[in-house]
Design a protein around this motif. Structure first.
Motif, short mmCIF file in Angstrom:
data_model
loop_
_atom_site.label_atom_id
_atom_site.label_comp_id
_atom_site.label_asym_id
_atom_site.label_seq_id
_atom_site.Cartn_x
_atom_site.Cartn_y
_atom_site.Cartn_z
N VAL A 68 0.84 -1.21 0.00
CA VAL A 68 0.00 0.00 0.00
C VAL A 68 0.87 1.25 0.00
CG1 VAL A 68 -1.51 1.43 1.42
CG2 VAL A 68 -2.08 -0.96 1.04
N ARG A 69 1.86 1.20 0.84
CA ARG A 69 2.80 2.31 0.94
C ARG A 69 3.45 2.65 -0.41
NH1 ARG A 69 4.51 5.87 5.35
NH2 ARG A 69 5.71 7.22 3.99
N ASP A 70 3.93 1.61 -1.08
CA ASP A 70 4.52 1.81 -2.41
C ASP A 70 3.51 2.39 -3.39
OD1 ASP A 70 6.91 0.89 -1.58
OD2 ASP A 70 6.80 -1.06 -2.61
N PHE A 71 2.35 1.82 -3.29
CA PHE A 71 1.30 2.29 -4.18
C PHE A 71 1.03 3.78 -3.97
CE2 PHE A 71 -3.22 3.30 -4.73
CZ PHE A 71 -3.33 3.05 -6.08
N LEU A 72 0.95 4.20 -2.75
CA LEU A 72 0.69 5.61 -2.45
C LEU A 72 1.84 6.50 -2.93
CD1 LEU A 72 -0.90 5.42 1.11
CD2 LEU A 72 -2.06 5.90 -1.06
N ASN A 73 3.06 6.03 -2.70
CA ASN A 73 4.21 6.80 -3.19
C ASN A 73 4.12 7.00 -4.70
OD1 ASN A 73 5.11 6.85 -0.63
ND2 ASN A 73 6.81 5.40 -0.93
#
Lengths: 217, 217, 217, 217
Positions: free
Chosen positions: C96-101
DNA sequence: AATGAATGAGAATTCATTCAT
DNA sequence: TATGAATGAATTCTCATTCAT
């Protein structure tokens, strides 16, 4: 009314007149100086008020029609007094040349001092036909007056018809004015004032002879 | 391509160009005629549009800065072509006089036809210092060009320094213009054109001699 | 119709479409670049035509209502395709974190490339209420679509009500856009892009948690 | 001078000043309200005059460059006084949170009341680069001033370098403004003011920590 | 389809002039 | 008398939009 208060009345009236004339002169000077900087059509009455540090109301009090009135009244004032100081009394065959030189020099100085007014005047007559005509009439009347005086006090001028004398005066006056205006406001004819005035004097002498000879034919 | 369609092509191309120049000429004529009637500062771009029956947008298309641009561009156009038609080829000692008469007459006609423009120009340079300077430079360049040509094709002018020749041309040009403007727009010097032109010719001859003699001393 | 001419037809139609799209792109680019230089309200359709070296008629052919239409149609075109390239397929708890970045970086790049458009858009919606509402609806529909897809392919999102999911997407999208616009067009928040993007990513994570937690209370 | 006439003197002087400021305020209010209705680029000075029931001349008396001047002067007036009323005196470790909440609420109210101005300002800086830079400088100076004061009266802020303190103030100020503008003029982030302000407060606390921690690494 | 000249409504700005104080 | 705020008609200039070629 006591003597004192009578004097005070006189004084205040004089002071008033002096103040009034000073304000008028301030308006004249400010207006014509602004025209020198920005040209006639870019100088508004509001500019004049601001620059002279008086209110716009004051300008309209003395000159109810604004710019046109300033020019018209300055025209009245200045033409009224312009030629008055010149002494025609002892003009004769020997000193005609001196007289003409003097006349030319006078006009030259007058133009230099009134450059702003001259710009304004030439702009104003484009639309103010009344001023334009008044100007022509005024010039005629001034020189008619001059001619009459001259013929009274001087033998040499008596043989020339009055009409002719007026005509030649106006002719010379216009000729010199035309060249002065162009030299001062459009493009210089000579690089020094001395050369220019000398030329004008010679030109006047030549043109005078030409004008008089032409008609006698 | 048939002859007809070829002609149509030529015509359409010509017509297009002519329309553009005709529109510009229409603006020039309307503007300068209105100035003649109402004076420069009372003639607005809207007046011109209405009087010429075109839209105000059209005026600003050809003259993006309005009145100033009309004067500037007319100045460019007219100065560009003004003296080009005069033939300097066979000027010599015998016909200098004729040449000068011709020159004076030309200027006179030019002023008569461009009276509105001359009023506008003199009003415009009051505030448009760039135009004023461009005008001076243009005059210098025109007469520099003239002087060079004249010295190439005519023996009599070779001994005079080029600088001097340019100077005298400009002097005469200004002198005549000064008097023409005054006569046509301020106050008449003579009551007929013939008298006026004759005077101008004589004046030019006199002034030319005066100017040349003055410097040779 | 011969095979040849059929191909020609296809070709010309394709070529036509390509030319057409190129012309539209030229108008977009020219318009938004001019806005970057001069601002929205000082950029006229006539300026665009001159700058793009096409005729004003061409602009009105593709965009009959002028400036408003350019913005509206660019809005349609760009929103249509904006989020399509992002792969939602394998989003899960770990990334999720990567996706948001990635999402933040994408938006950042998009804003950088469309700075002129963003200025235009914010100016346009001030008076064009229809565009303003269409924009809101479009965003809703896009994220509704996204939410639906996401809930189909990913277990983690199935427990969140669709409405809620849409809401949170829109919230994050708006939040990031608000800050991007200010940073790029009003005043920088960080002196390097890296710092800025890193901050945005953290902000998004924080805000997301805040938003979700808030409602669950 | 009787008490009455003295009061009259005071009154007249006051009334005059109030009238002037009232007229200026009338122009501000009318202008920004019209922008709210029609947008910046569709609000003309003539609209403002008509809507405020004053003459167009009056607008140009107070704001000689029209719309740009209204924005510039309102910017001066409002920034001059904006943060002055906030009490920094007793800020300490315990009430930082309260202080931030207060700060956010203040900015929120300010934006609500100046929505029209904010639209205008963001449109104006697109073309008015001077205003854009002045804005940046003003913000710097305001927070420099704040920082200095705060460091004088409060122990907790003395250990932070002044430059750093200014930076963090500006950062928070911009961050909040960015989101406020978007929420009020582009698209709402929350459906109630309370939720929105609460979010902002939390966001500010988070961002502040992030910003300070980031640099200390 | 493409062009760009032409239009004219309307926005920006100036300025002569009035009038309450 | 003097002031200068206020007026609004007139001027300058821009711009979206149309249409003949």
């Amino acid at each position: 009314m006591s003597n004192y208060s009578f004097n005070a009345f006189i004084m205040s009236s004089k002071k008033f007149k002096r103040d009034k004339q000073e304000k008028i002169n301030l308006i004249y000077n400010t207006f014509f100086n602004l025209i020198l900087e920005r040209g006639y059509h870019k100088t508004s009455t509001n500019h004049v008020a601001k620059s002279a540090k008086i209110s716009i109301g004051t300008i309209y009090k003395y000159f109810p029609k604004g710019k046109e009135d300033i020019i018209r009244k300055y025209f009245e004032d200045s033409m009224e007094t312009f030629l008055d100081h010149q002494d025609l009394g002892n003009i004769n065959d020997e000193n005609v040349r001196d007289f003409l030189n003097h006349f030319v020099l006078d006009l030259f100085k007058n133009h230099q001092e009134n450059k702003g007014y001259n710009l304004a005047f030439r702009s104003a007559i484009q639309s103010d036909k009344i001023l334009h005509n008044t100007h022509k009439e005024k010039i005629f009347n001034i020189f008619k007056d001059r001619a009459e005086k001259l013929q009274k006090i001087n033998e040499n001028f008596k043989q020339i018809p009055e009409k002719k004398l007026i005509e030649v005066f106006i002719f010379i006056f216009n000729l010199v004015n035309a060249i002065l205006y162009h030299h001062l406001s459009v493009m210089e004819l000579f690089d020094t004032d001395d050369k220019f005035v000398e030329f004008l004097s010679n030109l006047v002498t030549f043109s005078l002879k030409y004008y008089l000879k032409r008609d006698s034919v």
